[in-house]
Design a protein around this motif. Sequence first.
Motif, mmCIF file in Angstrom:
data_model
loop_
_atom_site.group_PDB
_atom_site.id
_atom_site.type_symbol
_atom_site.label_atom_id
_atom_site.label_comp_id
_atom_site.label_asym_id
_atom_site.label_seq_id
_atom_site.Cartn_x
_atom_site.Cartn_y
_atom_site.Cartn_z
ATOM 1 N N LEU A 18 0.828 -1.212 0.000
ATOM 2 C CA LEU A 18 0.000 0.000 0.000
ATOM 3 C C LEU A 18 0.859 1.256 0.000
ATOM 4 C CD1 LEU A 18 -2.925 -1.007 2.391
ATOM 5 C CD2 LEU A 18 -2.670 -1.369 -0.069
ATOM 6 N N LEU A 19 1.928 1.261 0.792
ATOM 7 C CA LEU A 19 2.838 2.408 0.763
ATOM 8 C C LEU A 19 3.535 2.508 -0.590
ATOM 9 C CD1 LEU A 19 4.451 2.130 4.304
ATOM 10 C CD2 LEU A 19 2.983 3.989 3.523
ATOM 11 N N GLY A 20 3.869 1.365 -1.184
ATOM 12 C CA GLY A 20 4.527 1.367 -2.486
ATOM 13 C C GLY A 20 3.650 1.969 -3.560
ATOM 14 N N VAL A 21 2.370 1.590 -3.588
ATOM 15 C CA VAL A 21 1.436 2.206 -4.531
ATOM 16 C C VAL A 21 1.418 3.712 -4.340
ATOM 17 C CG1 VAL A 21 -1.008 2.449 -5.110
ATOM 18 C CG2 VAL A 21 -0.037 0.171 -4.801
ATOM 19 N N ALA A 22 1.297 4.148 -3.077
ATOM 20 C CA ALA A 22 1.153 5.572 -2.792
ATOM 21 C C ALA A 22 2.415 6.352 -3.132
ATOM 22 C CB ALA A 22 0.782 5.766 -1.325
ATOM 23 N N VAL A 23 3.574 5.826 -2.780
ATOM 24 C CA VAL A 23 4.801 6.581 -3.026
ATOM 25 C C VAL A 23 5.143 6.596 -4.513
ATOM 26 C CG1 VAL A 23 6.595 4.791 -2.738
ATOM 27 C CG2 VAL A 23 7.029 7.108 -1.953
ATOM 28 N N GLY A 24 4.846 5.517 -5.228
ATOM 29 C CA GLY A 24 5.040 5.522 -6.677
ATOM 30 C C GLY A 24 4.113 6.501 -7.363
ATOM 31 N N ASP A 25 2.881 6.553 -6.896
ATOM 32 C CA ASP A 25 1.906 7.517 -7.394
ATOM 33 C C ASP A 25 2.387 8.942 -7.129
ATOM 34 O OD1 ASP A 25 -0.503 8.775 -8.152
ATOM 35 O OD2 ASP A 25 -1.512 8.274 -6.273
ATOM 36 N N ALA A 26 2.842 9.191 -5.903
ATOM 37 C CA ALA A 26 3.301 10.538 -5.534
ATOM 38 C C ALA A 26 4.548 10.948 -6.314
ATOM 39 C CB ALA A 26 3.578 10.597 -4.031
ATOM 40 N N LEU A 27 5.439 10.003 -6.582
ATOM 41 C CA LEU A 27 6.638 10.315 -7.349
ATOM 42 C C LEU A 27 6.287 10.686 -8.786
ATOM 43 C CD1 LEU A 27 9.792 10.369 -7.226
ATOM 44 C CD2 LEU A 27 9.720 8.017 -8.110
ATOM 45 N N GLY A 28 5.352 9.943 -9.377
ATOM 46 C CA GLY A 28 5.020 10.170 -10.772
ATOM 47 C C GLY A 28 4.057 11.311 -11.020
ATOM 48 N N SER A 29 3.282 11.674 -10.017
ATOM 49 C CA SER A 29 2.228 12.669 -10.215
ATOM 50 C C SER A 29 2.726 14.007 -10.774
ATOM 51 C CB SER A 29 1.482 12.899 -8.900
ATOM 52 O OG SER A 29 0.525 13.912 -9.030
ATOM 53 N N PRO A 30 3.832 14.571 -10.291
ATOM 54 C CA PRO A 30 4.252 15.889 -10.805
ATOM 55 C C PRO A 30 4.621 15.896 -12.290
ATOM 56 C CG PRO A 30 5.324 15.410 -8.711
ATOM 57 C CD PRO A 30 4.676 14.149 -9.169
ATOM 58 N N VAL A 31 5.004 14.739 -12.822
ATOM 59 C CA VAL A 31 5.422 14.687 -14.227
ATOM 60 C C VAL A 31 4.447 13.890 -15.084
ATOM 61 C CG1 VAL A 31 7.856 15.019 -13.677
ATOM 62 C CG2 VAL A 31 6.932 12.695 -13.759
ATOM 63 N N ASP A 32 3.293 13.590 -14.543
ATOM 64 C CA ASP A 32 2.343 12.723 -15.234
ATOM 65 C C ASP A 32 1.981 13.233 -16.629
ATOM 66 O OD1 ASP A 32 0.801 10.250 -14.936
ATOM 67 O OD2 ASP A 32 -0.949 11.533 -15.116
ATOM 68 N N PRO A 33 1.765 14.530 -16.820
ATOM 69 C CA PRO A 33 1.368 14.974 -18.164
ATOM 70 C C PRO A 33 2.535 15.257 -19.095
ATOM 71 C CG PRO A 33 1.251 16.814 -16.648
ATOM 72 C CD PRO A 33 1.731 15.638 -15.853
ATOM 73 N N LEU A 34 3.778 15.030 -18.658
ATOM 74 C CA LEU A 34 4.938 15.494 -19.412
ATOM 75 C C LEU A 34 5.578 14.376 -20.236
ATOM 76 C CD1 LEU A 34 6.720 17.705 -16.705
ATOM 77 C CD2 LEU A 34 5.022 18.400 -18.415
ATOM 78 N N ALA A 35 6.104 14.736 -21.395
ATOM 79 C CA ALA A 35 6.953 13.836 -22.163
ATOM 80 C C ALA A 35 8.353 13.834 -21.547
ATOM 81 C CB ALA A 35 7.012 14.285 -23.618
ATOM 82 N N LEU A 36 9.165 12.860 -21.924
ATOM 83 C CA LEU A 36 10.489 12.717 -21.315
ATOM 84 C C LEU A 36 11.341 13.959 -21.507
ATOM 85 C CD1 LEU A 36 12.536 10.960 -19.816
ATOM 86 C CD2 LEU A 36 13.209 10.004 -22.030
ATOM 87 N N ASP A 37 11.306 14.561 -22.692
ATOM 88 C CA ASP A 37 12.103 15.770 -22.922
ATOM 89 C C ASP A 37 11.710 16.882 -21.953
ATOM 90 O OD1 ASP A 37 13.483 14.541 -24.934
ATOM 91 O OD2 ASP A 37 12.333 15.451 -26.575
ATOM 92 N N ALA A 38 10.409 17.026 -21.718
ATOM 93 C CA ALA A 38 9.948 18.059 -20.791
ATOM 94 C C ALA A 38 10.327 17.724 -19.356
ATOM 95 C CB ALA A 38 8.439 18.228 -20.917
ATOM 96 N N ILE A 39 10.306 16.442 -18.995
ATOM 97 C CA ILE A 39 10.727 16.033 -17.648
ATOM 98 C C ILE A 39 12.199 16.393 -17.439
ATOM 99 C CG2 ILE A 39 11.123 14.060 -16.123
ATOM 100 C CD1 ILE A 39 8.717 12.694 -17.446
ATOM 101 N N ARG A 40 13.036 16.090 -18.450
ATOM 102 C CA ARG A 40 14.467 16.390 -18.323
ATOM 103 C C ARG A 40 14.723 17.894 -18.315
ATOM 104 N NH1 ARG A 40 16.475 11.608 -22.490
ATOM 105 N NH2 ARG A 40 16.771 9.996 -20.887
#
Length: 371
Positions: A25-47
């Motif tokens: 349950l913590l793994g789901v949540a922390v993975g979700d939280a890590l990815g959320s800020p860059v969810d709409p971005l392509a890799l170039d925009a993330i970098r």
Amino acid sequence: MGGTAGAVWGRAEQQDFRSRVRGTLLGVAVGDALGSPVDPLALDAIREAHGPEGLADLAAAHGRRGAVTHLTQLTLFSVDGLIRAQVRRDTGAWHPPTDLHRAYRRWVATQRDWGPDLRRKDDGWLAHEEWLYVRRGAPRALLLGLGDETMGTPEAPKNPGERGPEAAARSAPFGLLVGWEPQLVAQLAVECAAQTHGHPTGYLAAGAYAVIVHGLARGESLDAAVQRALALLVARPGHEPVTDALQHALGAVRQGLPSPARVTGLIGAGTAEGLVAAAVYCALVGEDVRHGLRLAVNHDGASAAAGALTGGLLGALHGETALPPAWLAELEGRPTVLELADDFAMEMTQGPALHGPAGSSPGWLTRYPRA
């Protein structure tokens, strides 16, 4: 359908199970939280935003670091529904998909109401958690699928064309039913996924993911758990896209060093089977939990879903202590996640003592009402 773990649990087994439940349950949540800020971005925009290596740490989203999305919210309500199903079994009413549907309807209220209605005692404690009453990007398919009392089923699913990853991403808790046979875990996950994601790819990917988590929670290797899921999928009509995606994930492990391009290739069009396959790949090739999760969120696809799915696998595989403490310290809702995880572990190992025929705990039935 199914049952509780019937064996007598020793102390070591209880501690290992509790660690894996917390880890999942913590793994789901922390993975979700890590990815959320860059969810709409392509890799170039993330970098461009986070440097040449991409996102390496929690970043701000929804006004804070460590914020979770609807994926974590629904995962928590999956757990709540499973506990309520076990409690209601004492009454002779044993149909877990119905209890899960009621739990998901309680989640819908958090997306509609300003805050919890404490007068509704039958809602239980999770629905009274104020921090859950926020909208965090739930797609229309979820709100439509759960928008009325009619429950979708595999025979008459809601949103029959919906192939997104959201149903799979809320399905890790089904895999924690370690006393159930794998085929029953798969069936329950499929039935509950069809409440919002009616395309066979959407609900079969959820079933496969739940079976993989189930194998990990029972101490299997990730490769063995995936092979078990593949064996169960073969009997299901429409399984080919999910089967092919998982086989591609296993094959990609042997194709050299992991890369964002390989993850993006596995994700494909962003449907459920691709996200589950990418999560399997990231969990298999990650040098540790931190590396696997970073790989899961730095690509051109849906970062929050990939992070949540990967986190659930890694948490079930390694347990709570393998998750990065600094990330957990900033995780939104962490006390609630831990409390719910411990309640689930207690229900699965000591349920008859809490609400069995020999007696019941009034406090437990207040937290998880039979009504």
